[in-house]
Design an enzyme around this catalytic site. Sequence first.
Site, PDB file in Angstrom:
ATOM      1  N   TYR A 192      55.807  52.785 -25.038  1.00 18.14           N
ATOM      2  CA  TYR A 192      56.782  52.784 -26.143  1.00 18.14           C
ATOM      3  C   TYR A 192      57.179  54.213 -26.519  1.00 18.14           C
ATOM      4  CZ  TYR A 192      55.085  47.943 -26.903  1.00 18.14           C
ATOM      5  OH  TYR A 192      54.696  46.633 -26.766  1.00 18.14           O
ATOM      6  N   HIS A 199      48.388  46.540 -20.171  1.00 19.15           N
ATOM      7  CA  HIS A 199      49.693  46.063 -20.632  1.00 19.15           C
ATOM      8  C   HIS A 199      50.231  44.854 -19.835  1.00 19.15           C
ATOM      9  CE1 HIS A 199      53.248  47.717 -23.154  1.00 19.15           C
ATOM     10  NE2 HIS A 199      53.410  46.441 -22.970  1.00 19.15           N
ATOM     11  N   ILE A 205      52.672  40.196 -34.650  1.00 24.12           N
ATOM     12  CA  ILE A 205      53.022  41.614 -34.847  1.00 24.12           C
ATOM     13  C   ILE A 205      54.544  41.771 -34.890  1.00 24.12           C
ATOM     14  CG2 ILE A 205      50.952  42.801 -34.022  1.00 24.12           C
ATOM     15  CD1 ILE A 205      52.157  42.691 -31.164  1.00 24.12           C
ATOM     16  N   SER A 209      60.372  45.333 -37.227  1.00 19.06           N
ATOM     17  CA  SER A 209      61.666  45.595 -37.851  1.00 19.06           C
ATOM     18  C   SER A 209      61.664  47.058 -38.234  1.00 19.06           C
ATOM     19  CB  SER A 209      61.861  44.729 -39.106  1.00 19.06           C
ATOM     20  OG  SER A 209      63.033  45.150 -39.776  1.00 19.06           O
ATOM     21  N   ARG A 269      63.108  44.059 -44.544  1.00 17.83           N
ATOM     22  CA  ARG A 269      62.561  43.071 -43.594  1.00 17.83           C
ATOM     23  C   ARG A 269      61.086  43.352 -43.292  1.00 17.83           C
ATOM     24  NH1 ARG A 269      67.301  42.367 -39.024  1.00 17.83           N
ATOM     25  NH2 ARG A 269      68.579  40.872 -40.173  1.00 17.83           N
TER      26      ARG A 269
HETATM   27  P1  NAD Z   1      60.174  40.286 -32.730  1.00 21.98           P
HETATM   28  O1  NAD Z   1      60.080  38.857 -32.366  1.00 21.98           O
HETATM   29  O2  NAD Z   1      59.172  40.885 -33.640  1.00 21.98           O
HETATM   30  O3  NAD Z   1      61.651  40.503 -33.300  1.00 21.98           O
HETATM   31  C1  NAD Z   1      62.071  41.751 -33.767  1.00 21.98           C
HETATM   32  C2  NAD Z   1      63.540  41.708 -34.110  1.00 21.98           C
HETATM   33  O4  NAD Z   1      63.795  40.603 -34.972  1.00 21.98           O
HETATM   34  C3  NAD Z   1      63.972  42.943 -34.904  1.00 21.98           C
HETATM   35  O5  NAD Z   1      64.364  43.972 -34.023  1.00 21.98           O
HETATM   36  C4  NAD Z   1      65.121  42.410 -35.726  1.00 21.98           C
HETATM   37  O6  NAD Z   1      66.309  42.395 -34.967  1.00 21.98           O
HETATM   38  C5  NAD Z   1      64.709  40.984 -35.985  1.00 21.98           C
HETATM   39  N1  NAD Z   1      64.024  40.775 -37.284  1.00 21.98           N
HETATM   40  C6  NAD Z   1      62.809  41.275 -37.662  1.00 21.98           C
HETATM   41  N2  NAD Z   1      62.498  40.850 -38.896  1.00 21.98           N
HETATM   42  C7  NAD Z   1      63.517  40.062 -39.311  1.00 21.98           C
HETATM   43  C8  NAD Z   1      63.761  39.344 -40.477  1.00 21.98           C
HETATM   44  N3  NAD Z   1      62.884  39.323 -41.489  1.00 21.98           N
HETATM   45  N4  NAD Z   1      64.918  38.626 -40.563  1.00 21.98           N
HETATM   46  C9  NAD Z   1      65.806  38.636 -39.541  1.00 21.98           C
HETATM   47  N5  NAD Z   1      65.627  39.294 -38.400  1.00 21.98           N
HETATM   48  C10 NAD Z   1      64.491  40.012 -38.272  1.00 21.98           C
HETATM   49  O7  NAD Z   1      60.283  41.086 -31.344  1.00 21.98           O
HETATM   50  P2  NAD Z   1      59.576  42.273 -30.589  1.00 21.98           P
HETATM   51  O8  NAD Z   1      59.816  43.589 -31.217  1.00 21.98           O
HETATM   52  O9  NAD Z   1      59.959  42.079 -29.175  1.00 21.98           O
HETATM   53  O10 NAD Z   1      58.008  41.933 -30.675  1.00 21.98           O
HETATM   54  C11 NAD Z   1      57.177  42.413 -31.716  1.00 21.98           C
HETATM   55  C12 NAD Z   1      56.149  43.380 -31.165  1.00 21.98           C
HETATM   56  O11 NAD Z   1      55.409  42.786 -30.097  1.00 21.98           O
HETATM   57  C13 NAD Z   1      56.747  44.628 -30.508  1.00 21.98           C
HETATM   58  O12 NAD Z   1      57.250  45.547 -31.452  1.00 21.98           O
HETATM   59  C14 NAD Z   1      55.570  45.119 -29.723  1.00 21.98           C
HETATM   60  O13 NAD Z   1      54.648  45.774 -30.578  1.00 21.98           O
HETATM   61  C15 NAD Z   1      54.991  43.806 -29.203  1.00 21.98           C
HETATM   62  N6  NAD Z   1      55.471  43.478 -27.827  1.00 21.98           N
HETATM   63  C16 NAD Z   1      54.560  43.522 -26.808  1.00 21.98           C
HETATM   64  C17 NAD Z   1      54.947  43.219 -25.510  1.00 21.98           C
HETATM   65  C18 NAD Z   1      53.924  43.254 -24.418  1.00 21.98           C
HETATM   66  O14 NAD Z   1      54.298  43.221 -23.231  1.00 21.98           O
HETATM   67  N7  NAD Z   1      52.649  43.327 -24.730  1.00 21.98           N
HETATM   68  C19 NAD Z   1      56.276  42.876 -25.218  1.00 21.98           C
HETATM   69  C20 NAD Z   1      57.195  42.834 -26.280  1.00 21.98           C
HETATM   70  C21 NAD Z   1      56.773  43.121 -27.578  1.00 21.98           C
END
Ligand code: NAD
Length: 280
Positions: free
Chosen positions: A51, A112, A233, A236, A241
């Site tokens: 990241y 990862h 996790i 935003s 949010r």
């Molecule tokens: P998420 O499902 O948490 O969605 C995030 C998006 O949803 C934001 O960018 C925003 O556009 C929207 N959002 C957030 N809060 C909101 C609200 N209250 N109302 C409306 N829209 C809202 O998606 P993510 O970021 O892909 O996943 C969360 C975390 O998971 C990542 O930040 C990371 O830490 C982890 N992750 C890990 C892997 C892995 O391969 N291990 C892959 C993807 C993500």
Amino acid sequence: MIQVPTIELNNGVAMPQLGYGVWQVPDSEAERAVATALEAGYRSIDTAAVYANERGTGKAVAASGLPREELFVTTKLWNGPKRRWGRDEVLRAFDDSLAKLGLDRVDLYLIHWPRPMRDDFPRIWKTFEEIAESGRARAVGVSNFRPVDLERLGAESALVPAVNQIELHPLFPQEELRALHASLGIVTEAWSPLGQGKELLTLPAVTAVAAKHGRSAAQVVLRWHLQRGNVVIPKSVTPSRIRENLDVFDFALDADDLAALDALGADGRRIGPDPAVFDA
Ligand code: NAD
């Protein structure tokens, strides 16, 4: 201050059931975003070497003044295809993450991706065993591992991963993996718990439950996870949010609500890459 419940990992370490994810937050913005999350009451932060925001994350942790033992910091080994991940390479990558975070230990260190075509995760895990024994990671686990990968790991190591962090949301509920995790004592951690904030939050099944409770679509999706025992996790960068996503401990979905959200997962649709083939 909102109190987030904790889940006990298989080595006795307590992990907050809701944390803050920082994927796609640039390093220059991570300090402010993580500071906002810590001020709001989050105590768990999920980052990763790839990241490229461990430095900003670490700055916010240091500036928060919070006692280290109140925080739960996760990072991940980017076991990418460019290197041979021998013991030295893994230890160097781990040291590099600690240095960027400005910490002498993390709470959770994850592989990862399994990258099964490379067939090297059992060897990487041997070094994770060493890292766990040293206490420099309070717990070690994996991410994106399929049932077949967990079985392979179990055949080669007595150390059961504390966590498997996987894509999981109502459109992709991962029932097979959840059941396997429960039988092995592995905590299920949901990445993209909000379905990346896309279609999921607009579906009538979700917005109807949200309207019924007078809460947002994101909040009812997070309740669905929490009531099913998943660690979440959500990410935003918008302060309102960030606070909204934590404010989910004063209401509960009933059996009808849960069933309505469960029904969305019948086809099992991924948003992210398939771990069987991912090797970028
Ligand atoms: P998420 O499902 O948490 O969605 C995030 C998006 O949803 C934001 O960018 C925003 O556009 C929207 N959002 C957030 N809060 C909101 C609200 N209250 N109302 C409306 N829209 C809202 O998606 P993510 O970021 O892909 O996943 C969360 C975390 O998971 C990542 O930040 C990371 O830490 C982890 N992750 C890990 C892997 C892995 O391969 N291990 C892959 C993807 C993500």
